[in-house]
Design a protein around this motif. Structure first.
Motif, mmCIF file in Angstrom:
data_model
loop_
_atom_site.group_PDB
_atom_site.id
_atom_site.type_symbol
_atom_site.label_atom_id
_atom_site.label_comp_id
_atom_site.label_asym_id
_atom_site.label_seq_id
_atom_site.Cartn_x
_atom_site.Cartn_y
_atom_site.Cartn_z
ATOM 1 N N LYS A 281 0.847 -1.190 0.000
ATOM 2 C CA LYS A 281 0.000 0.000 0.000
ATOM 3 C C LYS A 281 0.880 1.236 0.000
ATOM 4 C CE LYS A 281 -3.807 -2.187 2.521
ATOM 5 N NZ LYS A 281 -4.644 -2.172 3.757
ATOM 6 N N LEU A 282 0.459 2.248 -0.746
ATOM 7 C CA LEU A 282 1.160 3.521 -0.796
ATOM 8 C C LEU A 282 0.265 4.604 -0.213
ATOM 9 C CD1 LEU A 282 2.566 3.267 -4.429
ATOM 10 C CD2 LEU A 282 3.855 2.983 -2.322
ATOM 11 N N GLN A 283 0.778 5.308 0.792
ATOM 12 C CA GLN A 283 -0.010 6.365 1.415
ATOM 13 C C GLN A 283 0.906 7.351 2.119
ATOM 14 O OE1 GLN A 283 -2.992 4.939 4.119
ATOM 15 N NE2 GLN A 283 -3.988 6.939 4.337
ATOM 16 N N ASP A 284 0.657 8.634 1.893
ATOM 17 C CA ASP A 284 1.398 9.704 2.568
ATOM 18 C C ASP A 284 2.907 9.580 2.375
ATOM 19 O OD1 ASP A 284 -1.022 10.721 3.544
ATOM 20 O OD2 ASP A 284 -0.936 9.437 5.319
ATOM 21 N N GLY A 285 3.320 9.158 1.181
ATOM 22 C CA GLY A 285 4.737 9.069 0.883
ATOM 23 C C GLY A 285 5.425 7.863 1.474
ATOM 24 N N ASN A 286 4.648 6.885 1.960
ATOM 25 C CA ASN A 286 5.224 5.693 2.563
ATOM 26 C C ASN A 286 4.719 4.433 1.874
ATOM 27 O OD1 ASN A 286 6.670 7.101 4.626
ATOM 28 N ND2 ASN A 286 4.740 7.345 5.744
ATOM 29 N N LEU A 287 5.528 3.382 1.949
ATOM 30 C CA LEU A 287 5.158 2.063 1.468
ATOM 31 C C LEU A 287 4.876 1.173 2.674
ATOM 32 C CD1 LEU A 287 5.067 -0.246 -0.730
ATOM 33 C CD2 LEU A 287 7.500 -0.591 -0.213
ATOM 34 N N THR A 288 3.700 0.561 2.697
ATOM 35 C CA THR A 288 3.358 -0.402 3.741
ATOM 36 C C THR A 288 3.381 -1.799 3.146
ATOM 37 O OG1 THR A 288 1.969 1.193 4.920
ATOM 38 C CG2 THR A 288 1.636 -1.132 5.428
ATOM 39 N N ILE A 289 4.095 -2.698 3.808
ATOM 40 C CA ILE A 289 4.196 -4.094 3.385
ATOM 41 C C ILE A 289 3.467 -4.957 4.406
ATOM 42 C CG2 ILE A 289 5.756 -6.004 2.854
ATOM 43 C CD1 ILE A 289 7.944 -3.896 2.329
ATOM 44 N N ASP A 290 2.493 -5.737 3.952
ATOM 45 C CA ASP A 290 1.751 -6.656 4.810
ATOM 46 C C ASP A 290 2.017 -8.091 4.360
ATOM 47 O OD1 ASP A 290 -0.090 -5.270 6.793
ATOM 48 O OD2 ASP A 290 -0.578 -4.178 4.959
ATOM 49 N N LEU A 291 2.463 -8.938 5.292
ATOM 50 C CA LEU A 291 2.677 -10.350 5.005
ATOM 51 C C LEU A 291 1.626 -11.172 5.739
ATOM 52 C CD1 LEU A 291 6.567 -10.691 5.458
ATOM 53 C CD2 LEU A 291 5.286 -9.841 3.480
ATOM 54 N N THR A 292 1.110 -12.205 5.072
ATOM 55 C CA THR A 292 0.136 -13.097 5.691
ATOM 56 C C THR A 292 0.455 -14.538 5.314
ATOM 57 O OG1 THR A 292 -1.381 -12.815 3.817
ATOM 58 C CG2 THR A 292 -1.727 -11.398 5.734
ATOM 59 N N SER A 293 0.238 -15.445 6.274
ATOM 60 C CA SER A 293 0.430 -16.874 6.024
ATOM 61 C C SER A 293 -0.421 -17.643 7.014
ATOM 62 C CB SER A 293 1.907 -17.261 6.171
ATOM 63 O OG SER A 293 2.272 -17.321 7.535
ATOM 64 N N ASP A 294 -0.363 -18.976 6.938
ATOM 65 C CA ASP A 294 -1.134 -19.786 7.880
ATOM 66 C C ASP A 294 -0.457 -19.905 9.232
ATOM 67 O OD1 ASP A 294 0.972 -21.514 7.393
ATOM 68 O OD2 ASP A 294 -0.225 -22.967 6.270
ATOM 69 N N GLY A 295 0.785 -19.392 9.346
ATOM 70 C CA GLY A 295 1.495 -19.417 10.621
ATOM 71 C C GLY A 295 1.932 -20.783 11.072
ATOM 72 N N ALA A 296 1.873 -21.768 10.158
ATOM 73 C CA ALA A 296 2.165 -23.145 10.551
ATOM 74 C C ALA A 296 3.646 -23.480 10.528
ATOM 75 C CB ALA A 296 1.418 -24.111 9.622
#
Length: 244
Positions: free
Chosen positions: A138-153
């Protein structure tokens, strides 16, 4: 392909960069990352460069071109080359249990390689590939946000890499093996920055300033979640990219 519209103003290389309300191409659910090691001084590389440009148009593939410097001695210095990309290729070779490097070498998901101009061989590797960690940008207010998701297994030790790139460029070659040709390139790496670690959590988020990423004429970036191999890079678990 998903679209993301944003407005921001940041200082980039001493000038104001204002992609106002500009649509961005984003890939967040690819099946494979194709990393090509290439050189403007290599006569065998243009067909692989052309293939990479075509693969870059596919929604399920993320492509990156690393221009190595070890061909520069034969008459033409690749304008995109850097020793760090040759070093990265040698690190991959070490992970594969080899000392051999060559161009054009294409590596799929950090695990297996093929000659980049042999499309059939590459397509076979892609057909068997998968990435199971979700990466959202995601790009917002001059920043890049990185979101990681997994099953956590699974517990892993993986590095989060950001690779800024130039989406397209052309170079007229006046010397060396490709002299007289004007060659087109895509997704040319302009750096490779480790920005964090991920250990298999179900969710993980981090935020980075764009002005620290979009340098050296870069107009896009790839994000890779990659394990370590035997002395070098290992398997890529997840990836995403975004570009103008």
């Amino acid at each position: 392909m998903k679209k993301f519209v944003f407005t921001l103003m940041i200082a980039l290389q001493g000038a104001l960069f204002l992609p106002a309300a500009q649509a961005m191409d984003m890939k967040t659910n690819p099946k494979a990352v194709l990393e090509l090691f290439t050189s403007q001084g290599c006569s065998s590389c243009p067909p692989a460069d052309a293939a990479l440009r075509e693969w870059s148009e596919q929604d399920d593939l993320i492509t990156i071109a690393y221009h190595v410097d070890y061909w520069n001695y034969i008459g033409w210095e690749d304008v995109f080359s850097a020793p760090k990309y040759s070093k990265l290729q040698r690190a991959y070779a070490k992970s594969f249990g080899s000392e051999r490097v060559y161009t054009p070498q294409l590596i799929v998901n950090g695990e297996k390689d093929a000659v980049g101009s042999r499309r059939g061989d590459v397509q076979k590797l892609v057909a068997a590939a998968d990435l199971h960690v979700g990466v959202d940008l995601k790009l917002q207010d001059g920043n890049l946000t990185i979101d990681l998701t997994s099953d956590g297994a699974t517990q892993v030790d993986a590095t989060i890499w950001v690779i800024p790139f130039i989406s397209t460029a052309q170079t007229k070659i006046s010397r060396g093996e490709n002299r007289g040709k004007t060659l087109a390139y895509s997704h040319i790496a302009r750096g490779r920055m480790p920005v964090g670690m991920w250990h298999g959590e179900e969710s993980h988020q981090m935020e980075l300033p764009l002005q620290d990423i979009l340098t050296d004429q870069a107009d896009g970036m790839a994000v890779l979640v990659q394990t370590k191999g035997a002395g070098g890079p290992g398997r890529i678990l997840g990836a995403a990219s975004i570009q103008k």
